[in-house]
Design a protein around this motif. Structure first.
Motif, PDB file in Angstrom:
ATOM      1  N   GLY A  33      51.231  47.131  40.334  1.00  0.00           N
ATOM      2  CA  GLY A  33      50.221  46.231  40.894  1.00  0.00           C
ATOM      3  C   GLY A  33      48.855  46.880  41.026  1.00  0.00           C
ATOM      4  O   GLY A  33      48.060  46.497  41.879  1.00  0.00           O
ATOM      5  N   LEU A  34      48.586  47.870  40.171  1.00  0.00           N
ATOM      6  CA  LEU A  34      47.335  48.620  40.235  1.00  0.00           C
ATOM      7  C   LEU A  34      46.495  48.394  38.991  1.00  0.00           C
ATOM      8  O   LEU A  34      47.022  48.138  37.914  1.00  0.00           O
ATOM      9  N   GLU A  35      45.190  48.523  39.153  1.00  0.00           N
ATOM     10  CA  GLU A  35      44.252  48.359  38.048  1.00  0.00           C
ATOM     11  C   GLU A  35      43.706  49.733  37.661  1.00  0.00           C
ATOM     12  O   GLU A  35      43.330  50.524  38.527  1.00  0.00           O
ATOM     13  N   PHE A  89      41.135  56.660  37.850  1.00  0.00           N
ATOM     14  CA  PHE A  89      40.631  55.957  39.022  1.00  0.00           C
ATOM     15  C   PHE A  89      41.310  54.597  39.051  1.00  0.00           C
ATOM     16  O   PHE A  89      41.224  53.845  38.079  1.00  0.00           O
ATOM     17  N   ILE A  90      41.999  54.316  40.159  1.00  0.00           N
ATOM     18  CA  ILE A  90      42.787  53.091  40.262  1.00  0.00           C
ATOM     19  C   ILE A  90      42.313  52.257  41.448  1.00  0.00           C
ATOM     20  O   ILE A  90      41.689  52.782  42.365  1.00  0.00           O
ATOM     21  N   ASP A  91      42.647  50.975  41.402  1.00  0.00           N
ATOM     22  CA  ASP A  91      42.252  50.085  42.484  1.00  0.00           C
ATOM     23  C   ASP A  91      43.220  48.913  42.525  1.00  0.00           C
ATOM     24  O   ASP A  91      44.036  48.734  41.607  1.00  0.00           O
ATOM     25  N   GLY A 151      42.000  44.515  47.931  1.00  0.00           N
ATOM     26  CA  GLY A 151      42.190  45.024  49.284  1.00  0.00           C
ATOM     27  C   GLY A 151      42.088  46.534  49.372  1.00  0.00           C
ATOM     28  O   GLY A 151      42.139  47.106  50.449  1.00  0.00           O
ATOM     29  N   GLY A 152      41.957  47.204  48.214  1.00  0.00           N
ATOM     30  CA  GLY A 152      41.828  48.658  48.195  1.00  0.00           C
ATOM     31  C   GLY A 152      43.159  49.370  48.069  1.00  0.00           C
ATOM     32  O   GLY A 152      44.219  48.791  48.283  1.00  0.00           O
ATOM     33  N   ILE A 153      43.096  50.637  47.706  1.00  0.00           N
ATOM     34  CA  ILE A 153      44.321  51.419  47.532  1.00  0.00           C
ATOM     35  C   ILE A 153      44.502  52.391  48.689  1.00  0.00           C
ATOM     36  O   ILE A 153      43.563  52.704  49.411  1.00  0.00           O
ATOM     37  N   THR A 154      45.729  52.840  48.810  1.00  0.00           N
ATOM     38  CA  THR A 154      46.076  53.801  49.857  1.00  0.00           C
ATOM     39  C   THR A 154      46.431  55.136  49.219  1.00  0.00           C
ATOM     40  O   THR A 154      46.613  55.229  48.001  1.00  0.00           O
ATOM     41  N   LEU A 155      46.585  56.126  50.041  1.00  0.00           N
ATOM     42  CA  LEU A 155      47.034  57.434  49.577  1.00  0.00           C
ATOM     43  C   LEU A 155      48.424  57.317  48.956  1.00  0.00           C
ATOM     44  O   LEU A 155      48.717  57.965  47.943  1.00  0.00           O
ATOM     45  N   GLY A 178      36.185  54.812  44.762  1.00  0.00           N
ATOM     46  CA  GLY A 178      35.196  55.084  45.797  1.00  0.00           C
ATOM     47  C   GLY A 178      34.301  53.897  46.095  1.00  0.00           C
ATOM     48  O   GLY A 178      34.435  52.827  45.508  1.00  0.00           O
ATOM     49  N   LEU A 179      33.373  54.102  47.013  1.00  0.00           N
ATOM     50  CA  LEU A 179      32.466  53.036  47.438  1.00  0.00           C
ATOM     51  C   LEU A 179      31.489  52.655  46.332  1.00  0.00           C
ATOM     52  O   LEU A 179      31.014  51.534  46.273  1.00  0.00           O
ATOM     53  N   ASP A 180      31.174  53.609  45.458  1.00  0.00           N
ATOM     54  CA  ASP A 180      30.249  53.334  44.359  1.00  0.00           C
ATOM     55  C   ASP A 180      31.033  53.092  43.064  1.00  0.00           C
ATOM     56  O   ASP A 180      30.771  53.660  42.033  1.00  0.00           O
ATOM     57  N   ARG A 181      32.000  52.203  43.162  1.00  0.00           N
ATOM     58  CA  ARG A 181      32.928  51.871  42.084  1.00  0.00           C
ATOM     59  C   ARG A 181      32.182  51.523  40.796  1.00  0.00           C
ATOM     60  O   ARG A 181      31.240  50.746  40.799  1.00  0.00           O
TER      61      ARG A 181
END
Length: 159
Positions: A22-24, A42-44, A47-51, A83-86
């Motif tokens: 379920g990751l991009e 880099f994955i996303d 709702g964002g990803i977790t560790l 990151g925030l600057d995706r």
């Protein structure tokens, strides 16, 4: 094997694994780091990803890459959030982040609606249609930027 061939092969291998989790896959880099290489994914996900997402993807991809043995020599696998600057790479990225502030860099000089030529645009993503991204620039005018002319684009952190 050239770095571009490796990134293409790893992308083809990683995509189904990440899809199943379920990751991009947002971006993939394969770069020289000292005497070895670093393979960075880099994955996303919505709702964002977790560790835990990064750890699971890293584990699955590590096993697959060991079996496929498509990367010659030593390398380190890193899996992380964009990151925030995706980075924004595909039309779907711009659609998903409509209403958000972005920095877009183009290869050629383009003019905004006031006729000012530039290569760097900072503004809010207003629309994406027919291969053109429309930004409402910080200073007010609109800029219509063809996706094909974008060299680099990323979200800009807003306070």
């Amino acid at each position: 094997m050239a770095e571009s061939e490796i990134t293409e092969q790893v992308t083809a291998l990683a995509q189904p694994v990440l899809d199943s989790l379920g990751l991009e896959l947002v971006d993939l880099e394969f770069k020289k780091a000292g005497r070895s290489f670093v393979l960075r994914l880099f994955i996303d996900k919505p709702g964002g990803i977790t560790l835990d997402d990064c750890a699971e993807a890293s584990h699955e991809l590590s096993l697959l890459l060991d079996v496929e043995d498509c990367i010659p020599g030593r390398y380190t696998l890193e899996v992380s959030s964009p990151g925030l600057d995706r980075p924004l790479k595909k039309e779907a990225d711009f659609l998903r982040y409509q209403g958000r502030l972005a920095v877009v860099k183009t290869q050629e000089l383009l003019k905004d609606e006031k006729g000012s030529p530039r290569k760097t645009f900072l503004g809010t993503i207003e629309d994406v249609a027919d291969g053109v991204v429309t930004l409402r620039l910080k200073e007010g005018p609109l800029a219509r930027i063809p996706l094909a002319g974008i060299v680099r684009a990323r979200l800009e952190f807003e306070l």
